[in-house]
Scaffold this active site. Structure first.
Site: not given
Length: 186
Positions: A112, A131
């Site tokens: 994102w 992540d």
């Protein structure tokens, strides 16, 4: 002005002789189909270092910091300028850095993004939040800032997804999040 009328009349009649309604409709259909495919083109999601260690165009270095510019603040603090849209444990506290996952984890291929303001050089930067996956949650330096976060139906701007589920290995656990500079926002 008569010459202008004559020119347009002859041009229109010539075009009408050379084309048919079907060819005009086929051209319009091709144009609409081509315009519909444009959003499906691939997008570069993060800055990568070119071979030889040179940073890519846009100013981001291999470490994810802006080359030659002030990078104020503590990268292990939630108030650090790059963390304006982060949600998770900071990799800087978990054995990694702002742009590198800790050993034993893999960076998620999907991400994102957010736009954060660097007070050191007074510039806005596009930040890619990746992540790191493969170990259990780090548990240190949790940070949840939602500046510019959107609803789940806009996944590229939402920090509420488990981005580790997009990797080739299914069900790998989330460990921490990085905040890489992609480039200056324009």
């Amino acid at each position: 002005m008569k010459w202008l009328d004559t020119f347009f009349e002859s041009s229109a009649r010539s075009l009408a002789r050379r084309t048919s309604r079907r060819s005009v409709l086929a051209g319009l259909g091709s144009l609409l189909l081509g315009a519909g495919v444009v959003p499906l083109l691939p997008v570069a999601r993060g800055a990568e270092t070119k071979p030889g260690g040179t940073p890519p165009a846009g100013g981001a270095s291999a470490g994810g910091a802006s080359a030659g510019r002030a990078d104020p603040g503590d990268p292990t603090s939630c108030e650090y300028w790059r963390h304006c849209a982060i949600d998770g444990f900071l990799c800087g506290c978990c054995g990694g850095s702002q742009s590198i996952c800790p050993p034993g984890t893999d960076m998620s291929l999907i991400t994102w993004i957010g736009t954060c303001h660097n007070p050191g050089d007074n510039t806005d930067y596009v930040i890619s939040y990746n992540d790191c996956c493969g170990k259990s949650s780090c548990g240190r330096c949790f940070c949840n800032r939602n500046e510019g976060d959107s609803a789940l139906f806009q996944p590229g701007k939402s920090n509420d997804y488990n981005w580790c589920s997009g990797n080739s290995k299914a069900n790998i656990p989330y460990h921490c999040s990085t905040a890489r500079i992609v480039g200056a926002a324009k």
